[in-house]
Every structure is written in C-alpha cells, then in structure tokens.
Design a protein around this motif. Structure first.
Motif, PDB file in Angstrom:
ATOM      1  N   SER A   6       0.839  -1.191   0.000  1.00 44.10           N
ATOM      2  CA  SER A   6       0.000   0.000   0.000  1.00 44.10           C
ATOM      3  C   SER A   6       0.876   1.245   0.000  1.00 44.10           C
ATOM      4  O   SER A   6       1.921   1.286   0.656  1.00 44.10           O
ATOM      5  CB  SER A   6      -0.911   0.014   1.234  1.00 44.10           C
ATOM      6  N   LEU A   7       0.459   2.257  -0.748  1.00 46.17           N
ATOM      7  CA  LEU A   7       1.201   3.511  -0.791  1.00 46.17           C
ATOM      8  C   LEU A   7       1.024   4.269   0.516  1.00 46.17           C
ATOM      9  O   LEU A   7      -0.047   4.277   1.107  1.00 46.17           O
ATOM     10  CB  LEU A   7       0.705   4.388  -1.946  1.00 46.17           C
ATOM     11  N   THR A   8       2.107   4.901   0.952  1.00 46.65           N
ATOM     12  CA  THR A   8       1.989   5.776   2.106  1.00 46.65           C
ATOM     13  C   THR A   8       1.250   7.041   1.687  1.00 46.65           C
ATOM     14  O   THR A   8       1.060   7.309   0.491  1.00 46.65           O
ATOM     15  CB  THR A   8       3.366   6.157   2.655  1.00 46.65           C
ATOM     16  N   GLU A  11       3.525   9.150  -0.478  1.00 49.37           N
ATOM     17  CA  GLU A  11       3.675   8.604  -1.827  1.00 49.37           C
ATOM     18  C   GLU A  11       2.426   8.835  -2.663  1.00 49.37           C
ATOM     19  O   GLU A  11       2.504   9.122  -3.858  1.00 49.37           O
ATOM     20  CB  GLU A  11       3.984   7.106  -1.742  1.00 49.37           C
ATOM     21  N   LEU A  12       1.263   8.724  -2.049  1.00 47.93           N
ATOM     22  CA  LEU A  12       0.012   8.938  -2.764  1.00 47.93           C
ATOM     23  C   LEU A  12      -0.122  10.385  -3.206  1.00 47.93           C
ATOM     24  O   LEU A  12      -0.527  10.667  -4.339  1.00 47.93           O
ATOM     25  CB  LEU A  12      -1.173   8.546  -1.868  1.00 47.93           C
ATOM     26  N   LEU A  15       2.184  10.960  -6.107  1.00 47.10           N
ATOM     27  CA  LEU A  15       1.670  10.329  -7.319  1.00 47.10           C
ATOM     28  C   LEU A  15       0.558  11.168  -7.934  1.00 47.10           C
ATOM     29  O   LEU A  15       0.543  11.413  -9.154  1.00 47.10           O
ATOM     30  CB  LEU A  15       1.155   8.930  -6.995  1.00 47.10           C
TER      31      LEU A  15
END
Length: 229
Positions: A6-8, A11-12, A15
């Motif tokens: 899962s993206l932190t 990171e999300l 993105l």
C-alpha cells in the motif's frame, strides 16, 4: 504468492501531483533537482588538492548525462569561516568553479553574485583545502542561476528555445510560489530537469524528485546577467 504494498500518504500525494502535472503539460512533467553546495575542479587544481595525476572516484550519477558526484570532498575557507566536506562533482572542467548558496556566503564571508555556470569574471575567490594541499583562487565562487536543462525535442514540446527565460510554479501547497527568471538551457547532451539551490527549495517547500510546471508569467521577467566568461 505476490503481494502489493500500500502507498503511504506521502507517496500517494506525490503520485497524484505528478498525474496532475502530466495532464497540464501533455505528459511531460519537469523533475526538480536541488543542488547543495559543491565544487567543479580543473586538472591543475585537482593535482594540487589530491595529488599529481589523481582521479575522481565515482560516487553516484547525477540527473544530467555524464555528470556525477565524487567521493572526494574539500574544505572551503573564507574571510569569516569555513565549510567542510564540500562535494566535488565530476568530470573535471576547464576552470574551477564553486557553487554555494547565499546562506553559505554569510558563513564564509563572501558575496557571490547569481550567475549562469561558467560566467566567472568579477566573482570572489576562496581558499580550497584538500588532503594533499591547498590553493587560493582569485575568482570562481557563484550562486547558481536557477535554470531548466532540456533537449531540443523537449524545447519544441514546451515551445521554448535556448536562453529563453520562463516562469515556473514550484513547491508545496503551503509555501509554493511562482519563480521568475528561470533560464532555459537546450542541448542534445542534456536531460529534462530544473535546478535550484537549497535556499530556493527550502523557501518554497520543494525537494528532490518534485515536479514543476512552466506557467504564464504574472509579470514580464527582466533578468540581465552581469559578467562574462
């Protein structure tokens, strides 16, 4: 069995930001590189500082093709203070050049002008200390002018040409800003990347790996470079 991480939250956010910029710029975001203080050496000064015939030791590649951070470091000594472990960047150049921030200048006691790389006339000097010797330069210290490297294909896509001056939106949602007087450098030897120094990055909440957007200038920038090579 494969697993998906899962993206932190960070990171999300990064993105999503990249996807938005890709949409705004037709799929071509401009990555950001934040430059800390460093030095480029010529052959003669390399011999004095690290020994005759010495060579730089590759540490890691930088964003521009053929450019790299070396394992070697030097100490800079100015009228007021010193800066230790200043990274040497390779490969060697035709003339030694020291790139610092305005804040670094306060520590050293020098007042370097904001210059495009290579324009060293009228710049202050500095003492450079290496493991095998030291040298006092009578010029060569600058604060690097913010700029964007791009290939001719990139330039055509962005509608700019070499030596154009553009405005850029940069930074996070809290401290982000529009930077004027961003100089465009075009060469087939470059990779798409904007460069700012640590002072500029910290002021707008930006960091390595962020993406910036060329935007319409709110005011017409008027930036005249002083000095010649």
């Amino acid at each position: 069995m494969s697993t998906t991480r899962s993206l932190t939250r960070e990171e999300l956010v990064r993105l999503i930001t990249r996807k938005v910029i890709e949409a705004l710029q037709g799929g071509r975001p401009i990555p950001l590189g934040v430059s800390n203080r460093h030095i480029h050496l010529d052959r003669a000064d390399m011999d004095i500082l690290f020994g005759p015939g010495s060579e730089l030791t590759h540490k890691k590649d930088l964003g521009q093709p053929g450019q790299y951070a070396a394992e070697e470091t030097v100490t800079l000594r100015g009228p007021k203070g010193t800066l230790k472990k200043v990274r040497v960047l390779g490969p060697l150049r035709s003339e030694t050049q020291v790139e610092i921030s305005v804040a670094d200048g306060f520590v050293l006691g020098v007042k370097p002008p904001v210059r495009e790389s290579g324009y060293l006339n009228g710049t202050p000097g500095i003492e450079i200390i290496g493991p095998c010797g030291s040298i006092k330069k009578d010029r060569g210290v600058i604060v690097a002018l913010r700029h964007i490297h791009m290939t001719p294909t990139d330039a055509e896509q962005f509608g700019v040409k070499d030596k154009d001056v553009v405005c850029v939106r940069i930074g996070d949602a809290v401290r982000g800003a529009q930077l004027t007087n961003v100089h465009v450098r075009v060469s087939a030897q470059y990779a798409l990347e904007m460069h700012v120094d640590v002072d500029e990055a910290n002021a707008v909440g930006a960091k390595n790996g962020d993406f910036v957007t060329i935007c319409k200038c709110e005011e017409t920038p008027a930036c005249k470079l002083e000095g010649k090579r």
